[in-house]
Design an enzyme around this catalytic site. Sequence first.
Site, PDB file in Angstrom:
ATOM      1  N   ALA A  20       0.818  -1.214   0.000  1.00  0.00           N
ATOM      2  CA  ALA A  20       0.000   0.000   0.000  1.00  0.00           C
ATOM      3  C   ALA A  20       0.850   1.262   0.000  1.00  0.00           C
ATOM      4  CB  ALA A  20      -0.953   0.003   1.188  1.00  0.00           C
TER       5      ALA A  20
ATOM      6  N   GLN B 109      -6.415  -1.133   5.299  1.00  0.00           N
ATOM      7  CA  GLN B 109      -7.027  -1.789   6.462  1.00  0.00           C
ATOM      8  C   GLN B 109      -8.444  -2.256   6.160  1.00  0.00           C
ATOM      9  OE1 GLN B 109      -5.582  -2.440   9.393  1.00  0.00           O
ATOM     10  NE2 GLN B 109      -3.738  -1.199   9.245  1.00  0.00           N
TER      11      GLN B 109
ATOM     12  N   HIS C  92      -0.851  -7.972   3.415  1.00  0.00           N
ATOM     13  CA  HIS C  92      -0.382  -8.478   4.716  1.00  0.00           C
ATOM     14  C   HIS C  92      -1.210  -8.066   5.924  1.00  0.00           C
ATOM     15  CE1 HIS C  92       1.992  -5.062   6.559  1.00  0.00           C
ATOM     16  NE2 HIS C  92       1.923  -4.610   5.325  1.00  0.00           N
TER      17      HIS C  92
ATOM     18  N   THR D  65       9.233  -7.223 -12.893  1.00  0.00           N
ATOM     19  CA  THR D  65       8.696  -8.581 -13.003  1.00  0.00           C
ATOM     20  C   THR D  65       7.717  -8.855 -11.868  1.00  0.00           C
ATOM     21  OG1 THR D  65      10.729  -9.325 -14.043  1.00  0.00           O
ATOM     22  CG2 THR D  65       9.325 -11.037 -13.076  1.00  0.00           C
TER      23      THR D  65
ATOM     24  N   CYS E  67       4.295   1.804  11.836  1.00  0.00           N
ATOM     25  CA  CYS E  67       5.045   2.498  10.797  1.00  0.00           C
ATOM     26  C   CYS E  67       5.698   3.751  11.334  1.00  0.00           C
ATOM     27  CB  CYS E  67       4.122   2.858   9.653  1.00  0.00           C
ATOM     28  SG  CYS E  67       2.854   1.625   9.438  1.00  0.00           S
TER      29      CYS E  67
HETATM   30  C1  PLP Z   1      -0.167  -0.843   6.590  1.00  0.00           C
HETATM   31  C2  PLP Z   1      -0.703   0.371   5.958  1.00  0.00           C
HETATM   32  C3  PLP Z   1      -0.059   0.973   4.881  1.00  0.00           C
HETATM   33  C4  PLP Z   1       1.261   0.466   4.354  1.00  0.00           C
HETATM   34  O1  PLP Z   1       1.068  -0.715   3.657  1.00  0.00           O
HETATM   35  P1  PLP Z   1       2.330  -1.589   3.187  1.00  0.00           P
HETATM   36  O2  PLP Z   1       1.705  -2.622   2.320  1.00  0.00           O
HETATM   37  O3  PLP Z   1       2.928  -2.144   4.441  1.00  0.00           O
HETATM   38  O4  PLP Z   1       3.244  -0.697   2.457  1.00  0.00           O
HETATM   39  C5  PLP Z   1      -0.641   2.067   4.314  1.00  0.00           C
HETATM   40  N1  PLP Z   1      -1.799   2.563   4.769  1.00  0.00           N
HETATM   41  C6  PLP Z   1      -2.452   2.020   5.804  1.00  0.00           C
HETATM   42  C7  PLP Z   1      -3.739   2.606   6.254  1.00  0.00           C
HETATM   43  C8  PLP Z   1      -1.924   0.911   6.440  1.00  0.00           C
HETATM   44  O5  PLP Z   1      -2.564   0.391   7.472  1.00  0.00           O
END
Ligand code: PLP
Length: 388
Positions: free
Chosen positions: A74, A182, A204, A243, A329
């Site tokens: 994301a 989310q 994930h 890729t 994060c």
């Molecule tokens: C976890 C998260 C992200 C980041 O996603 P990644 O796939 O780990 O880069 C971005 N936005 C929100 C709201 C998230 O919860």
Amino acid sequence: MSTRPIYLDCHATTPVDERVLAAMLPYFTERFGNPSSISHVYGWEAEAAVKQTREILATAINATPEEIVFTSGATEANNLAIKGVAEAYFQKGQHIITVATEHSAVLDPCKYLKTLGFEITILPVQKDGLIDLTELEKAFRPETVLVSVMAANNEIGVLQPLAEIGEMCRDRNIIFHTDAAQAIGKIPLDVQAMKIDLMSLTAHKVYGPKGIGALYVRRRNPRVQLAPQQHGGGHERGMRSGTLYTPQIVGFGKATEIALAEQITENQRLTQLRQRLRSQLSQLEGIHFNGHPTQRLAGNLNISVEGVDGAALLLGLQPIMAVSSGSACSSATTAPSHVLTALGHSEKLAYASVRFGIGRFNTPEEIDIVAKHAIATIQSLRKQTTLV
Ligand SMILES: *Cc1c(COP(=O)(O)O)cnc(C)c1O
């Protein structure tokens, strides 16, 4: 018996479901082909697997498979959406609207664009974490090209009114992006009904593998233009070269499929677990339950605790439960959560906050252990501070 703490940090990440792993495994070994190889069966079977995930994701959000662009997650999807629109629509305007409680993967690309001369409006939120649509209305300008508002908040679980925002943006010919990291698999998402033009996804947070995500890019009514942020072999219709990571993509599809099939029953189960935790914690005085009471993710409970030190609280909880204050994060920084301060909490109260992210593998017994220990920890910390 394992002595590891009970995992309650499902907004940071989730374990890969065994069913997802089983689907992925053949694509590391026998079916290792490059989906771009068009001249042999190795490529064809990889391409077929990728196509299947595109279809699953498209169905999940009511899009078409051609509108799915795979990314590393994301964060990359948000960067591609925000910078890609800013660059492609530069001639049309240079104003972007977003929200104070967004993930750093939205706020930071916006801050970066600001250094290039773009104008960014950051909307406040109300005490319950929802945006005020009249504030959005006031923020629109003739030169606004993009509105980015997340679907579900990663700290307080609040669900923003996507359909209303989509309607307001469409009326004004402004592109609407939503970070649904989310939300995918957890709440119904419909890019047509909600008039969403760009949507960031990741695997994930729904029991899929890390390192894979997607950006939905609307192709019709209107067709959204994006300037690629990574150039190369022209994969993903030129929008994201590189890729394709077939095993991760297969896992993303399987994880989404499972989450959709189980969404209703799982949300009921998670809501019960959340209520179970909430009602036990409610025995204590001075607990704030953050975020809107009903417009929220089922598995999220976020509390702020009066009369305790935030660091001491987290330290006290750590042996028994894996939780976080703020988001994973940004937990590398020592600043209090920008989401909780946006709700109007003082820095001290924002520090003394705990995010419980309840997920697929948590049980009522675990919730009871967690509640009991959290209550004991808070009571003991409060006793210590009154003694001093
Ligand atoms: C976890 C998260 C992200 C980041 O996603 P990644 O796939 O780990 O880069 C971005 N936005 C929100 C709201 C998230 O919860």
